[in-house]
Design an enzyme around this catalytic site. Structure first.
Site, PDB file in Angstrom:
ATOM      1  N   LYS A 220      37.435  45.535  42.594  1.00  0.00           N
ATOM      2  CA  LYS A 220      38.848  46.415  42.520  1.00  0.00           C
ATOM      3  C   LYS A 220      40.139  45.562  42.930  1.00  0.00           C
ATOM      4  CE  LYS A 220      41.993  49.373  42.193  1.00  0.00           C
ATOM      5  NZ  LYS A 220      42.349  50.352  42.063  1.00  0.00           N
ATOM      6  N   CYS A 274      49.779  49.966  43.551  1.00  0.00           N
ATOM      7  CA  CYS A 274      48.473  49.342  43.463  1.00  0.00           C
ATOM      8  C   CYS A 274      48.853  47.978  43.244  1.00  0.00           C
ATOM      9  CB  CYS A 274      47.704  49.769  42.283  1.00  0.00           C
ATOM     10  SG  CYS A 274      47.230  51.527  42.312  1.00  0.00           S
TER      11      CYS A 274
HETATM   12  N1  SAJ Z   1      54.136  45.297  34.063  1.00  0.00           N
HETATM   13  C1  SAJ Z   1      54.880  44.026  33.278  1.00  0.00           C
HETATM   14  N2  SAJ Z   1      54.497  43.429  32.211  1.00  0.00           N
HETATM   15  C2  SAJ Z   1      53.461  43.931  31.689  1.00  0.00           C
HETATM   16  C3  SAJ Z   1      52.579  44.819  32.161  1.00  0.00           C
HETATM   17  C4  SAJ Z   1      52.919  45.583  33.657  1.00  0.00           C
HETATM   18  O1  SAJ Z   1      56.032  43.800  34.130  1.00  0.00           O
HETATM   19  O2  SAJ Z   1      52.993  43.266  30.738  1.00  0.00           O
HETATM   20  C5  SAJ Z   1      54.426  45.931  35.176  1.00  0.00           C
HETATM   21  C6  SAJ Z   1      54.951  47.439  35.124  1.00  0.00           C
HETATM   22  O3  SAJ Z   1      56.392  47.754  34.547  1.00  0.00           O
HETATM   23  C7  SAJ Z   1      54.533  47.950  36.331  1.00  0.00           C
HETATM   24  C8  SAJ Z   1      53.690  47.062  36.947  1.00  0.00           C
HETATM   25  O4  SAJ Z   1      53.696  46.081  36.054  1.00  0.00           O
HETATM   26  O5  SAJ Z   1      55.814  47.839  37.207  1.00  0.00           O
HETATM   27  C9  SAJ Z   1      52.068  47.685  37.032  1.00  0.00           C
HETATM   28  O6  SAJ Z   1      52.005  48.761  35.977  1.00  0.00           O
HETATM   29  P1  SAJ Z   1      50.573  48.482  35.303  1.00  0.00           P
HETATM   30  O7  SAJ Z   1      50.764  49.383  34.119  1.00  0.00           O
HETATM   31  O8  SAJ Z   1      49.917  47.232  34.888  1.00  0.00           O
HETATM   32  O9  SAJ Z   1      49.465  49.157  36.368  1.00  0.00           O
HETATM   33  P2  SAJ Z   1      49.300  50.183  37.259  1.00  0.00           P
HETATM   34  O10 SAJ Z   1      49.871  49.957  38.655  1.00  0.00           O
HETATM   35  O11 SAJ Z   1      50.038  51.742  36.710  1.00  0.00           O
HETATM   36  O12 SAJ Z   1      47.711  50.612  37.415  1.00  0.00           O
HETATM   37  C10 SAJ Z   1      46.787  49.703  37.783  1.00  0.00           C
HETATM   38  C11 SAJ Z   1      45.927  49.415  36.882  1.00  0.00           C
HETATM   39  N3  SAJ Z   1      45.098  48.080  37.057  1.00  0.00           N
HETATM   40  C12 SAJ Z   1      44.732  47.372  35.983  1.00  0.00           C
HETATM   41  O13 SAJ Z   1      45.232  47.467  35.012  1.00  0.00           O
HETATM   42  C13 SAJ Z   1      44.125  46.200  36.359  1.00  0.00           C
HETATM   43  C14 SAJ Z   1      44.877  50.862  37.041  1.00  0.00           C
HETATM   44  O14 SAJ Z   1      43.860  50.533  36.104  1.00  0.00           O
HETATM   45  C15 SAJ Z   1      44.454  50.909  38.533  1.00  0.00           C
HETATM   46  O15 SAJ Z   1      43.592  51.984  38.620  1.00  0.00           O
HETATM   47  C16 SAJ Z   1      45.829  51.053  39.416  1.00  0.00           C
HETATM   48  O16 SAJ Z   1      46.350  49.968  38.962  1.00  0.00           O
HETATM   49  C17 SAJ Z   1      45.398  51.460  40.653  1.00  0.00           C
HETATM   50  O17 SAJ Z   1      45.256  52.683  40.984  1.00  0.00           O
HETATM   51  O18 SAJ Z   1      44.715  50.580  41.501  1.00  0.00           O
END
Ligand code: SAJ
Length: 425
Positions: A220, A274
């Site tokens: 994880k 996360c």
């Molecule tokens: N972000 C960027 N650029 C990107 C993708 C995301 O700047 O290309 C930023 C987003 O704006 C945000 C952050 O990253 O601020 C995180 O967003 P996210 O959509 O990547 O992830 P979370 O935090 O909403 O959810 C993550 C997920 N983990 C992965 O994709 C590996 C989800 O599956 C997990 O269950 C969750 O964390 C968790 O609860 O741990």
């Protein structure tokens, strides 16, 4: 506990401890599969809301599922655990100011459920946890209940099974991902893993992948650290492009035409509860082996200041500049403000004395940290666009992505997400 035809314990009663973004959907899904589910939360208001068939968090379709489960009597909420066949722990595992895992909610969960445990029960931690947490949790339960045996020292013959199965759901798609994603199920012993998988198979359509608790814990953390490092690479390219006066979104789009390249999207930084937190759990466990993970955190944490500096530069020469900041939540089309990089940008601009007009359609009031500034106000999109000379896109909500670009024509624009085709940076 009753047994099935193979002699294994069947699970009819489930207790889910922690009714947040993960625990409540999990409780409701198992209730919809016919289990008798007790949801436990320390917050009396949350308990009352759920018992009234309502929800306290925004997540598509969760309200209907919870309402149905409560109406049929399959789901109810309480402030204290009660005897059950299985316990799922979904409490927060934040980090301290010096970026060390803060496991006080897990400790409290162990102490609250220990008195109701009986031989044959299973306990599963879903909270994201540093490696070793599940074994320590088992030891804490054992200290509370010397009359029962636990798998960290009794092995496969223990009275209680203890496992770790991390949640992996994406906010905004929780109910779909909860049932469709593959599930990593790590047991302190292989028997613990098999029994925990049997529970998840009642609700999960994806595969249940069995392993040890320690491996499941690292899996994880690795998933979220991987995403953090990938986003950091995109953000570092944006920094480089800025220095070299290149449009990063164009460069990334072109690079992604290579069949083995898939660079993510730069932004104002990484928010949420996360990805901005979990990599530190790996760093804390193995500080000498985690240069890349630590560096990625540094790149992502440096982005809000970089965006704020770009806004400052764009405001130069304007008399009393008014800055529109579009979006506060940590990512598009949700209301979650936790660890949001957009808030960090607004804070920096406010500290620099700018007159900041925040537009966030998903909230009705500014968060406390921003409310403290007299030079920051919450405005509608129209008010901000009519008033401000500088416009900064921080969170790419649909309203902003689909906005008529003509409205930007006489503005100085900083698009931190590349949502407006990176036409202005
Ligand atoms: N972000 C960027 N650029 C990107 C993708 C995301 O700047 O290309 C930023 C987003 O704006 C945000 C952050 O990253 O601020 C995180 O967003 P996210 O959509 O990547 O992830 P979370 O935090 O909403 O959810 C993550 C997920 N983990 C992965 O994709 C590996 C989800 O599956 C997990 O269950 C969750 O964390 C968790 O609860 O741990």
């Amino acid at each position: 506990m009753p047994s099935d035809s193979t002699g294994n314990d069947t699970i009819t009663k489930l207790c889910v401890i922690g009714l947040g973004y993960v625990g409540l959907p999990t409780a409701a899904v198992f209730a919809s599969r016919g289990l008798d589910v007790l949801g436990v939360d320390v917050n009396a208001e949350t308990v009352a809301t759920i018992n009234a068939g309502k929800v306290h968090i925004v997540e598509p379709d969760l309200d209907i599922l919870v309402n149905g489960a409560v109406a049929t009597g399959k789901l109810r909420a309480s402030e204290v655990p009660a005897p059950a066949d299985a316990f799922i722990i979904a409490v927060p595992t934040p980090f301290t100011e010096d970026r060390k895992p803060d496991l006080k909610y897990l400790d409290a969960a162990a102490d609250s459920l220990a008195p109701v445990l009986k031989s044959g029960d299973m306990v599963i931690i879903e909270s994201t946890s540093p490696v070793g947490t599940t074994e320590n949790f088992s030891a804490r339960l054992a200290a509370n209940r010397p009359d029962l045996s636990f798998p960290h020292d009794a092995g496969d013959t223990s009275d209680i099974r203890v496992a770790h199965s991390p949640e992996r759901v994406l906010p905004g798609q929780v109910l779909i991902e909860l049932t469709r994603n593959d599930r990593v199920v790590g047991g302190i012993t292989s028997h613990c893993a098999e029994r925990a998988a049997a529970l998840y198979k009642l609700a999960v359509e994806g595969q249940c992948l069995l392993t040890t608790a320690r491996t499941a814990e690292l899996v994880k953390l690795a998933e979220n650290a991987y995403r953090d490092v990938s986003i950091a690479f995109a953000n570092e390219l944006a920094n480089v492009s800025d220095t070299l006066d290149i449009n990063p979104w164009e460069a990334i789009r072109l690079a992604n035409h290579h069949p083995r390249v898939n660079i993510l999207n730069p932004g104002p930084g990484v928010g949420g509860h996360c990805i901005a937190v979990d990599p530190w759990f790996i760093v804390d466990s193995a500080p000498d082996d985690t240069n890349l993970i630590r560096a990625a955190r540094g790149v992502n944490d440096g982005r809000p200041a970089r965006i704020a500096a770009a806004v400052s530069a764009a405001s130069r020469g304007i008399d009393s500049p008014r800055i529109a900041c579009l979006g506060l939540s940590y990512k598009a089309d949700i209301d979650d403000l936790r660890e949001s990089a957009s808030i960090a940008v607004v804070e920096t601009l406010a500290n620099d004395g700018f007159d900041v007009w925040v537009v966030e359609p998903h909230v009705t009031a500014l968060p406390k940290t921003l409310n403290a500034f007299s030079n920051v106000r919450l405005a509608t999109l129209n008010e901000a666009m009519d008033t401000c000379q500088v416009v900064t896109l921080l969170t790419d909500h649909r309203e902003f992505r689909e906005m008529d670009h003509a409205r930007l024509s006489n503005k100085r624009v900083i698009d931190s997400r590349g949502a407006w085709n990176g036409e202005a940076r």
